[in-house]
Write an enzyme that holds these catalytic residues in place. Sequence first.
Site, PDB file in Angstrom:
ATOM      1  N   ASP A 127       0.806  -1.229   0.000  1.00 18.43           N
ATOM      2  CA  ASP A 127       0.000   0.000   0.000  1.00 18.43           C
ATOM      3  C   ASP A 127       0.841   1.281   0.000  1.00 18.43           C
ATOM      4  O   ASP A 127       0.322   2.351  -0.289  1.00 18.43           O
ATOM      5  CB  ASP A 127      -0.912   0.032   1.229  1.00 18.43           C
ATOM      6  CG  ASP A 127      -1.936  -1.086   1.215  1.00 18.43           C
ATOM      7  OD1 ASP A 127      -2.148  -1.683   0.156  1.00 18.43           O
ATOM      8  OD2 ASP A 127      -2.519  -1.360   2.278  1.00 18.43           O
ATOM      9  N   ARG A 162     -17.472  -0.641 -23.531  1.00 23.86           N
ATOM     10  CA  ARG A 162     -17.873  -0.790 -22.129  1.00 23.86           C
ATOM     11  C   ARG A 162     -17.055   0.105 -21.218  1.00 23.86           C
ATOM     12  O   ARG A 162     -15.950   0.509 -21.565  1.00 23.86           O
ATOM     13  CB  ARG A 162     -17.605  -2.225 -21.663  1.00 23.86           C
ATOM     14  CG  ARG A 162     -18.616  -3.216 -22.102  1.00 23.86           C
ATOM     15  CD  ARG A 162     -18.149  -4.609 -21.682  1.00 23.86           C
ATOM     16  NE  ARG A 162     -19.148  -5.598 -21.996  1.00 23.86           N
ATOM     17  CZ  ARG A 162     -18.896  -6.886 -22.174  1.00 23.86           C
ATOM     18  NH1 ARG A 162     -17.652  -7.335 -22.060  1.00 23.86           N
ATOM     19  NH2 ARG A 162     -19.857  -7.735 -22.435  1.00 23.86           N
TER      20      ARG A 162
HETATM   21  O1  F6P Z   1      -2.161  -3.917   3.799  1.00 21.94           O
HETATM   22  C1  F6P Z   1      -1.956  -4.666   2.680  1.00 21.94           C
HETATM   23  C2  F6P Z   1      -3.247  -5.191   2.131  1.00 21.94           C
HETATM   24  O2  F6P Z   1      -2.921  -5.907   0.982  1.00 21.94           O
HETATM   25  C3  F6P Z   1      -4.320  -4.146   1.840  1.00 21.94           C
HETATM   26  O3  F6P Z   1      -4.130  -3.438   0.677  1.00 21.94           O
HETATM   27  C4  F6P Z   1      -5.570  -4.987   1.838  1.00 21.94           C
HETATM   28  O4  F6P Z   1      -6.689  -4.220   2.135  1.00 21.94           O
HETATM   29  C5  F6P Z   1      -5.283  -5.975   2.906  1.00 21.94           C
HETATM   30  O5  F6P Z   1      -3.888  -6.090   3.013  1.00 21.94           O
HETATM   31  C6  F6P Z   1      -5.907  -7.328   2.673  1.00 21.94           C
HETATM   32  O6  F6P Z   1      -5.677  -8.129   3.774  1.00 21.94           O
HETATM   33  P1  F6P Z   1      -5.939  -9.698   3.835  1.00 21.94           P
HETATM   34  O7  F6P Z   1      -4.889 -10.375   3.027  1.00 21.94           O
HETATM   35  O8  F6P Z   1      -5.834 -10.020   5.278  1.00 21.94           O
HETATM   36  O9  F6P Z   1      -7.286  -9.930   3.251  1.00 21.94           O
END
Ligand code: F6P
Length: 342
Positions: A127, A162
């Site tokens: 992120d 689309r």
């Molecule tokens: O923080 C990293 C991340 O990949 C986020 O972008 C995402 O919302 C989250 O982890 C998803 O988490 P999990 O793998 O626990 O579903």
Amino acid sequence: MRVGVLTGGGDCPGLNAVIRAVVRKGVRDHGFELVGFRDGWRGPLEGLTMELGIEQCRGILPRGGTILGSSRTNPFAIEGGVERIKDNLAQHGVDALVAIGGEDTLGVATKLAEMDVHVVGVPKTIDNDLSGTDFTFGFDTAVNIATDAIDRLHTTAESHHRVLVVEVMGRHAGWIALHAGIAGGASAVLIPEQPFDVEKVCAHVETRFQSEYAPIIVVSEGAVPVEGGAMTLVSGEKDAFGHVRLGGIGDRLASEIEARTGKEARAVVLGHVQRGGTPTAFDRWLATRFGLQAIDAVADGDFGTMMALRGTRIVRVPLAEGTGELKVVSPEEYAEAQVFFG
Ligand code: F6P
């Protein structure tokens, strides 16, 4: 010295590159013995270890995921958790820890460092929302994966006239959407930092169809519509584990666009594809340099620090600097992605 290594939180490409660098430099330059803790903070909490020498790190540089495993275990949420960690570190003769993780994992490291546990942090998250560092490794890989998807979606969107809504990861920050949106030539980018107006999005869709090609709209999973706006979308629903559910906003936005504009729309949720597979060269480079610097910090006794990229240099900053406020997209940075929107 015996040094423990753990990886916590969501996995991300480049974790193995950090582990490899920590182990190689730790063994060769500092004469340390390394021990792996499995599954994030669950490892030291439950005494789950694995052998971690140069042999275990052979061939792992290009591999995604983490050979140590990961979890979102928070010892501070478990009664007696911190004492158990201290006991297990002592029992395994571990003098110091290298904790590789994001906001939550390094948040735990910050608190443990304040309680005299010898810990050094390495920031990771696809992120890119950790403060204190210009970039985290994993982000570049995720942006490349999302950009490749956007490139591919252009041709199918155009062929079928689309709208394609591409949902990317980013619960709190829109870095992946912003970078991949710009790199992939998306016509609109919607991010958590800036609530969007669905009427404006639909007006944009109509304009794009009149004058140019089929629009590609990139939306962060954490993006929300403006409060009081006509849209009835709800984002950020939590699942049974308290995690924000993926997939919601992209699907809802595509349905809303279809209903309002009469244009066919499809949603593509990239999800965990963005976290898997081999890291880009940039992420291997950054992860390796973080690992080398982290084990040097251990050797220097510079605990309570986190490795950070500043420009092209790796520096040590207090762990608290990385785990304070999240780094979000500024209005100026967002404006750059908006020039083709409208
Ligand atoms: O923080 C990293 C991340 O990949 C986020 O972008 C995402 O919302 C989250 O982890 C998803 O988490 P999990 O793998 O626990 O579903």
